[in-house]
Design an enzyme around this catalytic site. Structure first.
Site, PDB file in Angstrom:
ATOM      1  N   ALA A 104       1.240  -0.996  -0.660  1.00 38.45           N
ATOM      2  CA  ALA A 104       0.097   0.231  -0.112  1.00 38.45           C
ATOM      3  C   ALA A 104       1.088   1.195  -0.506  1.00 38.45           C
ATOM      4  CB  ALA A 104      -0.801   0.145   1.411  1.00 38.45           C
ATOM      5  N   ILE A 138       3.188   2.278  -5.458  1.00 39.16           N
ATOM      6  CA  ILE A 138       2.348   1.688  -6.474  1.00 39.16           C
ATOM      7  C   ILE A 138       0.807   1.637  -6.264  1.00 39.16           C
ATOM      8  CG2 ILE A 138       1.842   0.096  -7.966  1.00 39.16           C
ATOM      9  CD1 ILE A 138       4.889  -0.004  -8.929  1.00 39.16           C
ATOM     10  N   ASP A 150       0.038  -5.208   3.722  1.00 41.87           N
ATOM     11  CA  ASP A 150       1.012  -4.289   4.083  1.00 41.87           C
ATOM     12  C   ASP A 150       1.451  -3.937   5.335  1.00 41.87           C
ATOM     13  OD1 ASP A 150       2.823  -1.299   2.099  1.00 41.87           O
ATOM     14  OD2 ASP A 150       2.898  -1.700   4.332  1.00 41.87           O
ATOM     15  N   LYS A 209      -0.132   2.237   6.850  1.00 37.79           N
ATOM     16  CA  LYS A 209      -0.251   2.095   5.609  1.00 37.79           C
ATOM     17  C   LYS A 209      -1.867   1.912   4.775  1.00 37.79           C
ATOM     18  CE  LYS A 209       3.504   3.559   3.936  1.00 37.79           C
ATOM     19  NZ  LYS A 209       4.924   3.047   2.774  1.00 37.79           N
ATOM     20  N   CYS A 223      11.571 -17.084 -13.214  1.00 39.42           N
ATOM     21  CA  CYS A 223      12.017 -17.691 -14.735  1.00 39.42           C
ATOM     22  C   CYS A 223      13.203 -17.130 -15.400  1.00 39.42           C
ATOM     23  CB  CYS A 223      11.026 -17.393 -15.922  1.00 39.42           C
ATOM     24  SG  CYS A 223       9.393 -19.031 -15.940  1.00 39.42           S
ATOM     25  N   CYS A 231      38.827  -5.401   0.223  1.00 42.77           N
ATOM     26  CA  CYS A 231      40.079  -4.799  -0.050  1.00 42.77           C
ATOM     27  C   CYS A 231      39.942  -3.556  -0.449  1.00 42.77           C
ATOM     28  CB  CYS A 231      40.928  -5.459  -0.449  1.00 42.77           C
ATOM     29  SG  CYS A 231      41.164  -5.616  -1.692  1.00 42.77           S
TER      30      CYS A 231
END
Lengths: 638, 321
Positions: A18, A21, A41, A65, A154, A166
Site C-alpha cells: 500500500a 504504487i 502492507d 498504510k 524464470c 579490500c
C-alpha cells in the site's frame, strides 16, 4: 464492455503493498468498479511518503498504510469492500489456502524477497499475478500466469552490488566505497554490536599491531574525555591507518596514494574546544531529533561541506552519540531516518574521500547512497497502477492473447513512452515453476549442513521456512512448533559436514528442499567436488541448472565481499530499505528484435543522468543484462 | 540557483522526488502557477499529480454542477449528495485538493473559458484545458500565444479506453545533459489550429489512427453543435459519413481511420479510470518537465489506447515550420 463489467464486479483481488504504487492502484481499482479488494502492507506512514502516496496526510504519519489507504478510498467509494491487513505478506496466515480465494494478485512491492515469496504462493495456489515496479520515471508491469507465461523467477534477477573487502578497507576509488566503509565498518564498530565481525582493521592488523590491540583502540577508555576520544578515533582511522596502508608500497604502484589526515591538521585547538560549547544541553531531546548539523548551525543538507566542516560534524556527531544516546551504543545499526547516524556517516565518508582524492558529497546525496533510497514520483506510480488494472482485467477475462508486459520509459523509443511487449513462455529450466532439479557442486567432506542452509537454501533459493530431506529422512526443519528433541537433533545436524550426517549426503545423493509456507519444493542433485576457486566461487559451492543472478560486480569479487547495507556474512539478497512500493525490476534487454535496443537505450540514458552510483546497487533496479539471456532462449507466447 | 533555498519542510516532504529532478527543478515548481479548465477524471488525476509535486498554485475552473456522470471516475468528489449538492465541480475538487499538500495554493475561479481575456491567462505559466469544443480550444490557445511570456498550453481528452494530449510550448529552449556535455536544445511548436490543419497526406503512414479519429469526432461535434462528448452510438452513421468526406477531401485512404475505432469512441464517451490515471500521469510528467526545463518535452501529441497498450508520441507540425 459488459463482460468486462461483470468480471470486474465479481472479482476478488489481493493487493500486496500500500505504498507508492499501492495507493494509486487501490484508487484506480475502486474507480474501475472492483468491489472486493484485500490489501496487505506491513509498513507505517512516513513523511517522505507524502509526496506521492496521496491517500496519506501529515496527520497519518506513524499509522498503518493499509488501514489508512482503505479508509481514504472508502471516502470516495463507500460501497467497495476493502479488507486491510497490517502485516507482512510472509506471515504464515497468508498461506496457499489464503491465496486461493483470489482471482488475481497485484503486487506493488519494494523488495525482491517478498516478490519471490508472492510468486511462489501464486504458483502454488494457481492464481495469476500482475507484478510491477517503478524507479524515477521508469517502470514496468508484467503478467505471470502459471503454465502460460514466465513466472517472476524464470529470469535471474540482478544480485545486489557487492564490493571486495579490500576495496572498502584499503583502496576505495568511488564515493560509495567510502560510504560503505563509514556505514558498515566504522559506524558498526563504534556504535554497533561489539561481537559482530568487522573488517575495519583488516589491513592494519597485517602490520605492526596485533589484533588485540586494535580492538582496544575503538573502546572509549575509562574516564576518557569525549573530545580526546573523538580525536583519538579520528587520528587512528584517517591518519594512522592510512600511514600503515601507505607502508605497503606494492598497493600503490598503480594507484594514487592517499593522504593521511590528522585532527590537528583540520581543526585548530580553538575550534575543537568550541565544538563542545555550542551545544545546549536539553533533557527533552528525543533520540532521533539530536543533530550535529543543528548544533553547529548548519542548515542546508544539499551543501557540500569542506574537510574542516566534515571534521567538525564528525566530532560533534560522535560526541552527541555518547552524550545523548549513550544507552543505544552497542546496539545501533545504521538507519537512513536516523539524522545523527546519517551525519556521522556522511562526515566520515567525506573525510575518507578527501584522503583518497575522491570528490566530496552533500548529506542529501550521502543519505541517498547510504540508505539505498529509491527515487520516486507520483506520476510514474499512477501510470503503472493504470497499466496494472488494464492487465488485471485481461487476466480476469482470460484474454490470454492480449497479455502484455509494459515498460514505462523516460525517453521515447520508436515514438513510444509506454511500450507493450508480448510476455514470454515459462522458462523450461526454471527451478521454481517447472520443478527442474538443480545441481549443487559442493565439498561434502568439508561443508556443513549449516553452510548449505545459509548459502543455498536461504540465500539462493529464497526459502524462509525450509525442510530438508534425503529420501524420507528429515535432515533439517525450521519452524516454531518443533519439540525440544527435534530442535536439538537439527542443531546437531547443522554442525555436521554433509558426508557425516545420519543419512550421509555424498556425490549422487538427491536432496529435497521444501518451503512449507510457499508450498514450494525443489530437488537438488549433489555432486562432490574437492576444490573451489576462492575468487569466483566464494561460497565454496556452486549451484547450477538454472541461470545465476547476474552480479554487476562479478569481476570484482575477491576473497570476500561487502555489500552496501547487509553485513558481509549475510549473503541473502538485500531488501531495499525504502518504505515505498517502488522498485523497478530491470528494464531487461529482451531478445526480441523490436525491443532489444529500446530498453537498453532507456536504461543507458538513465545511467547518464544518474547522479550517483548506488542506483546499481538496489536489489532489482534497472540493470542492463545484455548478455545474460544469450544462453537462455526465451519464447514469446502464442 | 536563484538564491532561495528549499525549506526544511520542503526538503523532507519532497525528498524522493528531489532525488529524481533535483533541487533547482523543485524550486521552479514551487513558483509555477497552473490553470485547469474542465474537470473530469483525467484532470482530477493530473491535479493530484501536480499538487503532490508541489507547484506554487493551482487554479480550477469548471462551473458545472456535480452529477453522477461527472463523479464516475473522479476520486476527488465524495459521492454523497449532501456534500456535493449545489457546489460546482471546481469547488468540490478544490475542497479535496487543498488537503493533498498544504504548501500549494488551490483556488477556484468562475467563468466560461471563451470569456477569459488575455490578461487572465497572463497570470499562469501552464494552462490545461479539457472537455472543450474545437473552437474553445483554438481560442484559448491563441490567447496564450499572444502573451509575451511563454504559457505552456495543453489540451487533454479521454474517451472509452483512449486518451489524447496536445502540447504547445511555443518556442521552447532547454538544456539537455548528455554524458558530460550539456546541449542547448530548441523546439518550435505549432498552435493547435496549425497542428490540426496539417494535411493528412503529409503525415507519415504510421501516424496513430487515434489522431485522425479524434479529429473526425471533434469536427462532427462542431458541425452538429454538440457539447464535447455529447455523441452516442446513434451518431455512428453520421460520424462514418463525415469520415468518408474528410478522407476524400484529404485524399487519404479510408483505412486511416478504422470504423471500429470510431465506433468505440462514439459508443462509450465516458472515461475509463485506468486510462485517466495513465493520461493524467503522462500529462503531469510533461507539465513538470516544461516548468523545470529538465528532460525532453513531448512534441506535440500523445496517444494511448488500452486496446493495444501503446503510449505513442506524434509530431504533427508543418514539415517546414
Amino acid at each position: 464492455m459488459d463482460l468486462q463489467l461483470s468480471v470486474v464486479k465479481g472479482a476478488k483481488v489481493l493487493m500486496v503493498g500500500a505504498g507508492g504504487i499501492g495507493c494509486e492502484l487501490l484508487k484506480t481499482l475502486a474507480l474501475s468498479g472492483f468491489q472486493d479488494i484485500h490489501i496487505i502492507d506491513m509498513d507505517t506512514i512516513e513523511v517522505s511518503n507524502l509526496n506521492r502516496q496521496f491517500l496519506f496526510r501529515q496527520s497519518h504519519v506513524g499509522q498503518s498504510k493499509s488501514k489508512v489507504a482503505r479508509d481514504a478510498v472508502l471516502k470516495f467509494r463507500p460501497h467497495v469492500s476493502i479488507k486491510s491487513y497490517h502485516a507482512n505478506v510472509k506471515d504464515p496466515e497468508f498461506n496457499v489456502e489464503f491465496f486461493k480465494q483470489f482471482n488475481v494478485v497485484l503486487n506493488g512491492l519494494d523488495n525482491l524477497d517478498a516478490r519471490r515469496h508472492v510468486n511462489r504462493l501464486c504458483l502454488a495456489a494457481n492464481v495469476p499475478l500482475v507484478e510491477s515496479g517503478t524507479t524515477g520515471f521508469l517502470g514496468q508491469v508484467t503478467v505471470h500466469v502459471k503454465g502460460r507465461t514466465e513466472c517472476y523467477e524464470c529470469q535471474p534477477k540482478p544480485a545486489p552490488k557487492t564490493y571486495p573487502v579490500c576495496t572498502i578497507t584499503s583502496t576505495p576509488s568511488k564515493f560509495v566505497h567510502c560510504i560503505v566503509w563509514a556505514k558498515d565498518l566504522l559506524f558498526a564498530k563504534l556504535f554497533g554490536d561489539k561481537n559482530q565481525e568487522n573488517d575495519l582493521n583488516i589491513r592494519s592488523s597485517d602490520g605492526a599491531s596485533s589484533s588485540e590491540n586494535v580492538v582496544d583502540v575503538f573502546e572509549r577508555r575509562e574516564g576518557e574525555d569525549i573530545d580526546d576520544y573523538g580525536r583519538r578515533i579520528f587520528d587512528h582511522v584517517f591518519g594512522y591507518n592510512i600511514e600503515l596502508a601507505l607502508s605497503n608500497e606494492e598497493t600503490w604502484k598503480n594507484r594514487n596514494k592517499p593522504k593521511p589526515i590528522y585532527s590537528k591538521d583540520v581543526l585548530s585547538d580553538e575550534l575543537a574546544q568550541q565544538n563542545g560549547n555550542v551545544v545546549q544541553d536539553s533533557a527533552t531531546d528525543d533520540g532521533l531529533s539530536v543533530s550535529a548539523m543543528s548544533s553547529l548551525g548548519m542548515k542546508n543538507p544539499q551543501d557540500i561541506w569542506s574537510l574542516s566542516e566534515n571534521s567538525r560534524i564528525f566530532f560533534e556527531s560522535l560526541r552527541l552519540f555518547f552524550m545523548k544516546r549513550g544507552k543505544e551504543i552497542g546496539n545501533l545499526s545504521f538507519d537512513k531516518d536516523d539524522q545523527l547516524a546519517v551525519e556521522f556517516v556522511t562526515a566520515a565518508a567525506n573525510i575518507r574521500a578527501a584522503s583518497f582524492g575522491i570528490p566530496l558529497h552533500s548529506l542529501f546525496e550521502a543519505k541517498g547512497i547510504a540508505g539505498n533510497i529509491v527515487h520516486a514520483v507520483a506520476t510514474t506510480n499512477a501510470i503503472i497502477a493504470g497499466l496494472i488494472v488494464i492487465e488485471a482485467i485481461k487476466v480476469l477475462k482470460n484474454d490470454i492473447k492480449s497479455y502484455r508486459m509494459t515498460y514505462c520509459l523516460e525517453h521515447p523509443t520508436r515514438k513510444m513512452l509506454l511500450m507493450p511487449v508480448e510476455p514470454f513462455e515459462p522458462n523450461e529450466s526454471c527451478y521454481v515453476c517447472s520443478e527442474t532439479p538443480l545441481l549443487l557442486e559442493i565439498n561434502t567432506h568439508r561443508s556443513k549442513l549449516k553452510d548449505f542452509v545459509e548459502r543455498i537454501v536461504k540465500a539462493k533459493l529464497g526459502m524462509n521456512l525450509p525442510i530438508i530431506m534425503q529420501g524420507s529422512n528429515l535432515l533439517f526443519e525450521a519452524g516454531d512448533d518443533l519439540d525440544e528433541d527435534m530442535i536439538a537433533n537439527y542443531e546437531a545436524n547443522l554442525e555436521k559436514v554433509l558426508a557425516e550426517l545420519p543419512s550421509p549426503v555424498t556425490s549422487g545423493t538427491m536432496l529435497t528442499v521444501e518451503d512449507l509456507l510457499q508450498e514450494f519444493t525443489c530437488n537438488i542433485n549433489i555432486k562432490h567436488r574437492e576444490e573451489f576457486d576462492e575468487e569466483k566461487e566464494p561460497d565454496g559451492m556452486l549451484l547450477s541448472g538454472w541461470t545465476q543472478p547476474v552480479s554487476a560486480s562479478e569481476k570484482e569479487k575477491e576473497d570476500k565481499s561487502i555489500n552496501n547495507g547487509a553485513n558481509s556474512s549475510d549473503v541473502t539478497v538485500e531488501a531495499v530499505e525504502d518504505e515505498t512500493g517502488v522498485v523497478a525490476v530491470g528494464v531487461k534487454k529482451r531478445r526480441i528484435s523490436e525491443t532489444s535496443e529500446v530498453a537498453a537505450n532507456a536504461a543507458a540514458d538513465e545511467t547518464n543522468h544518474k547522479q550517483y552510483q548506488v542506483i546499481d546497487d538496489e536489489d532489482d533496479l534497472v540493470v542492463l543484462d545484455g548478455n545474460s539471456d544469450a544462453g537462455n532462449k526465451r519464447k514469446r507466447m502464442q | 540557483m536563484d538564491g532561495e533555498e528549499l525549506t526544511e519542510q520542503e526538503t523532507a516532504l519532497y525528498d524522493r522526488q528531489i532525488r529524481v529532478w533535483g533541487a533547482d527543478a523543485q524550486r521552479r515548481l514551487s513558483k509555477a502557477h497552473v490553470l485547469v479548465y474542465g474537470i473530469k477524471g483525467t484532470i482530477a488525476e493530473f491535479c493530484k499529480n501536480i499538487v503532490l509535486a508541489g507547484v506554487g498554485s493551482l487554479t480550477l475552473v469548471d462551473d458545472r454542477v456535480a452529477n453522477e456522470e461527472a463523479l464516475s471516475s473522479n476520486f476527488l468528489i465524495p459521492p454523497d449528495e449532501n456534500v456535493y449538492r449545489g457546489k460546482t465541480l471546481a469547488e468540490l475538487c478544490c475542497d479535496s485538493l487543498i488537503d493533498f499538500n498544504p504548501m500549494v495554493r488551490v483556488s477556484v475561479v468562475k467563468g466560461d473559458l471563451s470569456d477569459f481575456g488575455i490578461d487572465f491567462f497572463n497570470k499562469f505559466d501552464v494552462v490545461v484545458i479539457s472537455c472543450c469544443s474545437l473552437a474553445a480550444k483554438k481560442l484559448a490557445n491563441d490567447k496564450c500565444r499572444k502573451l509575451s511570456k511563454r504559457v505552456s498550453f495543453y489540451t487533454v481528452d479521454c474517451r472509452d479506453s483512449c486518451g489524447e494530449i496536445f502540447v504547445d510550448l511555443k518556442d521552447y529552449r532547454y538544456s539537455k545533459k548528455k554524458l558530460e556535455e550539456t546541449n542547448e536544445c530548441q523546439l518550435q511548436y505549432p498552435c493547435f489550429e496549425d497542428a490540426v490543419s496539417v494535411p493528412w497526406k503529409a503525415l507519415p503512414r504510421k501516424t496513430s489512427k487515434l489522431y485522425f479519429a479524434m479529429r473526425v469526432i471533434e469536427k462532427f461535434e462542431e458541425a452538429e453543435g454538440r457539447s464535447p462528448g455529447e455523441v452516442s452510438v446513434a451518431d455512428l452513421p453520421g460520424v462514418l459519413k463525415l469520415k468518408e468526406e474528410l478522407c476524400s477531401a484529404q485524399s487519404v485512404n479510408e483505412s486511416h481511420v478504422p470504423d471500429s475505432l470510431l465506433e468505440r469512441l462514439v459508443t462509450n464517451t465516458t472515461e475509463f479510470p485506468p486510462v485517466c490515471a495513465i493520461i493524467g500521469g503522462i500529462l503531469g510528467q510533461e507539465v513538470i518537465k516544461a516548468i523545470s526545463g529538465k528532460g525532453d518535452p513531448l512534441k506535440n501529441f500523445f496517444f494511448f489506447d488500452a486496446m493495444d497498450g501503446k503510449g505513442v508520441m506524434e509530431d504533427i507540425s508543418e514539415p517546414n515550420a
